[in-house]
Write a protein that holds these residues in place. Structure first.
Motif, PDB file in Angstrom:
ATOM      1  N   ASN A   2       0.837  -1.196   0.073  1.00 30.62           N
ATOM      2  CA  ASN A   2       0.094   0.162   0.022  1.00 30.62           C
ATOM      3  C   ASN A   2       0.746   1.371  -0.122  1.00 30.62           C
ATOM      4  O   ASN A   2       0.630   2.248  -0.407  1.00 30.62           O
ATOM      5  N   ILE A   3       1.920   1.118   0.857  1.00 29.51           N
ATOM      6  CA  ILE A   3       2.789   2.454   1.081  1.00 29.51           C
ATOM      7  C   ILE A   3       3.353   2.586  -0.560  1.00 29.51           C
ATOM      8  O   ILE A   3       3.623   3.705  -0.940  1.00 29.51           O
ATOM      9  N   PHE A   4       3.952   1.518  -0.919  1.00 31.50           N
ATOM     10  CA  PHE A   4       4.722   1.517  -2.334  1.00 31.50           C
ATOM     11  C   PHE A   4       3.705   2.204  -3.366  1.00 31.50           C
ATOM     12  O   PHE A   4       4.125   2.986  -4.055  1.00 31.50           O
ATOM     13  N   TYR A   5       2.704   1.504  -3.523  1.00 25.50           N
ATOM     14  CA  TYR A   5       1.718   1.954  -4.797  1.00 25.50           C
ATOM     15  C   TYR A   5       1.194   3.438  -4.426  1.00 25.50           C
ATOM     16  O   TYR A   5       1.122   4.201  -5.269  1.00 25.50           O
ATOM     17  N   SER A   6       1.063   3.819  -3.438  1.00 25.50           N
ATOM     18  CA  SER A   6       0.477   5.307  -3.010  1.00 25.50           C
ATOM     19  C   SER A   6       1.672   6.164  -3.705  1.00 25.50           C
ATOM     20  O   SER A   6       1.322   6.921  -4.100  1.00 25.50           O
ATOM     21  N   SER A   7       2.852   5.658  -2.966  1.00 26.66           N
ATOM     22  CA  SER A   7       4.062   6.745  -3.447  1.00 26.66           C
ATOM     23  C   SER A   7       4.303   6.696  -4.934  1.00 26.66           C
ATOM     24  O   SER A   7       4.600   7.601  -5.580  1.00 26.66           O
ATOM     25  N   TYR A   8       4.046   5.544  -5.599  1.00 27.33           N
ATOM     26  CA  TYR A   8       4.260   5.172  -6.993  1.00 27.33           C
ATOM     27  C   TYR A   8       3.383   6.070  -7.801  1.00 27.33           C
ATOM     28  O   TYR A   8       3.818   6.681  -8.789  1.00 27.33           O
ATOM     29  N   ILE A   9       2.153   6.140  -7.335  1.00 27.58           N
ATOM     30  CA  ILE A   9       1.038   6.978  -7.980  1.00 27.58           C
ATOM     31  C   ILE A   9       1.397   8.357  -7.930  1.00 27.58           C
ATOM     32  O   ILE A   9       1.346   9.195  -9.026  1.00 27.58           O
ATOM     33  N   ASP A  10       1.778   8.708  -6.715  1.00 26.84           N
ATOM     34  CA  ASP A  10       1.908  10.503  -6.277  1.00 26.84           C
ATOM     35  C   ASP A  10       3.113  10.739  -7.184  1.00 26.84           C
ATOM     36  O   ASP A  10       3.249  11.808  -7.640  1.00 26.84           O
ATOM     37  N   THR A  11       4.057  10.123  -7.082  1.00 29.29           N
ATOM     38  CA  THR A  11       5.351  10.407  -7.485  1.00 29.29           C
ATOM     39  C   THR A  11       5.653  10.252  -9.065  1.00 29.29           C
ATOM     40  O   THR A  11       6.218  11.222  -9.705  1.00 29.29           O
ATOM     41  N   TYR A  12       5.581   8.980  -9.415  1.00 29.84           N
ATOM     42  CA  TYR A  12       5.892   8.633 -10.879  1.00 29.84           C
ATOM     43  C   TYR A  12       4.605   8.833 -11.842  1.00 29.84           C
ATOM     44  O   TYR A  12       4.707   9.646 -12.781  1.00 29.84           O
ATOM     45  N   MET A  13       3.461   8.329 -11.419  1.00 27.92           N
ATOM     46  CA  MET A  13       2.290   8.383 -12.518  1.00 27.92           C
ATOM     47  C   MET A  13       1.955   9.695 -12.378  1.00 27.92           C
ATOM     48  O   MET A  13       1.833  10.225 -13.618  1.00 27.92           O
ATOM     49  N   GLU A  14       1.610  10.316 -11.564  1.00 28.56           N
ATOM     50  CA  GLU A  14       1.136  11.712 -11.721  1.00 28.56           C
ATOM     51  C   GLU A  14       1.866  12.856 -12.307  1.00 28.56           C
ATOM     52  O   GLU A  14       1.560  13.488 -13.009  1.00 28.56           O
ATOM     53  N   ARG A  15       3.295  12.562 -12.044  1.00 23.12           N
ATOM     54  CA  ARG A  15       4.578  13.378 -12.662  1.00 23.12           C
ATOM     55  C   ARG A  15       4.368  13.185 -14.100  1.00 23.12           C
ATOM     56  O   ARG A  15       4.304  14.237 -14.925  1.00 23.12           O
ATOM     57  N   ASP A  16       4.459  11.964 -14.538  1.00 17.97           N
ATOM     58  CA  ASP A  16       4.439  11.565 -15.900  1.00 17.97           C
ATOM     59  C   ASP A  16       3.267  12.075 -16.664  1.00 17.97           C
ATOM     60  O   ASP A  16       3.178  12.721 -17.716  1.00 17.97           O
ATOM     61  N   VAL A  17       1.909  11.924 -15.881  1.00 20.87           N
ATOM     62  CA  VAL A  17       0.798  12.362 -16.758  1.00 20.87           C
ATOM     63  C   VAL A  17       0.697  13.695 -16.770  1.00 20.87           C
ATOM     64  O   VAL A  17       0.264  14.393 -17.766  1.00 20.87           O
ATOM     65  N   ARG A  18       1.276  14.592 -15.599  1.00 15.49           N
ATOM     66  CA  ARG A  18       1.371  16.014 -15.823  1.00 15.49           C
ATOM     67  C   ARG A  18       2.189  16.617 -16.866  1.00 15.49           C
ATOM     68  O   ARG A  18       1.811  17.427 -17.492  1.00 15.49           O
ATOM     69  N   ARG A  19       3.290  15.910 -17.127  1.00 14.35           N
ATOM     70  CA  ARG A  19       4.195  16.044 -18.256  1.00 14.35           C
ATOM     71  C   ARG A  19       3.583  16.017 -19.479  1.00 14.35           C
ATOM     72  O   ARG A  19       3.604  16.947 -20.100  1.00 14.35           O
TER      73      ARG A  19
END
Length: 267
Positions: free
Chosen positions: A48-65
């Motif tokens: 849970n901790i891993f996926y939560s940070s994975y979505i916040d840091t990687y996915m959202e950042r890449d989607v924002r880009r």
């Protein structure tokens, strides 16, 4: 053995000698854990901790880009709604309504997830002969652990017993087949079949001028009648190859000379 998955009895027999055939709970352990290196290696114990940070840091950042003006809350709702529909035909309106965004945004964000290697679309098989086939693709995630996190399953056991168990198993099997080709540096030619009468074949593998039909089932002893649906592709211009039911059997077997029973760990 890094050769891609194919319905070849010799190859599968060899593979059975080198692999552990695990039972349903063990497969759902794999499904629940997913394939992220940080979780597989044990660097992160809490998914849970891993996926939560994975979505916040990687996915959202890449989607924002790639997409301006993204609302974090709506994006998470979009992800949850998409994950809840894994293994189903893409329903842009349903996802849009759940996430309170418009369908154009859903299409845009799905394209981005596809480009990032988070999801993939399995397109329906069609040709001029099979006119009554559908045109909507089905949606899958590359990582089933992410699906379990987004759809809020709290353990492998609850996922195995829950309403999504069939979809999760199908997603896992289809993704493993695709990865077996990608890992070998090959392009997989995979489709599904569905016609206007809602008759469906989970997976069609096109290889060497043949179509190989595959069903995915969460059962250890599938009945032979499951292979009847494979007759649907007999009108295809491509020759019908060996068929198979991918399932929870504990060893490789066959219904007859044209249809195999394959344990999912042999993918």
């Amino acid at each position: 053995d890094d050769s891609p998955f194919q319905l070849d009895l010799d190859m599968l027999t060899h593979r059975q000698k080198t692999r552990t055939i695990c039972d349903t709970p063990a497969i759902f352990q794999r499904i629940y854990r997913g394939g992220m290196p940080a979780l597989v290696t044990g660097k992160y114990k809490n998914a849970n901790i891993f996926y939560s940070s994975y979505i916040d840091t990687y996915m959202e950042r890449d989607v924002r880009r790639l997409s301006s003006g993204i609302d974090s809350l709506k994006f998470l709702r979009f992800l949850r709604s998409t994950a809840a529909r894994t293994g189903q035909q893409v329903n842009y309106k349903g996802i849009a309504d759940n996430a309170e965004i418009d369908q154009a945004t859903v299409k845009n964000w799905l394209h981005i997830l596809e480009a990032l290697g988070i999801v993939f679309l399995l397109h329906p098989y069609s040709n001029n002969v099979l006119k009554r086939t559908v045109s909507t693709p089905k949606l899958y995630f590359y990582d089933t652990g992410l699906v379990c996190y987004l759809t809020r399953w709290t353990s492998p056991e609850t996922a195995m017993e829950g309403a999504m168990n069939g979809a999760l198993l199908e997603n896992y099997a289809v993704a493993e087949v695709i990865k077996s080709y990608q890992n070998a540096g090959l392009e997989p030619y995979l489709y599904y079949y569905r016609d206007a009468d809602a008759k469906e074949i989970d997976l069609l593998l096109e290889r060497d001028g043949k179509l190989f039909p595959i069903e995915v089932k969460k059962m250890a002893t599938p009945p032979k009648k499951l292979t009847k649906v494979f007759d649907l592709i007999d009108k295809s211009p491509l020759q019908r190859g060996t068929g198979a039911v991918l399932c929870m059997a504990d060893r490789l077997g066959a219904f007859d000379q044209n249809n195999l029973i394959i344990p999912i760990p042999l993918i």
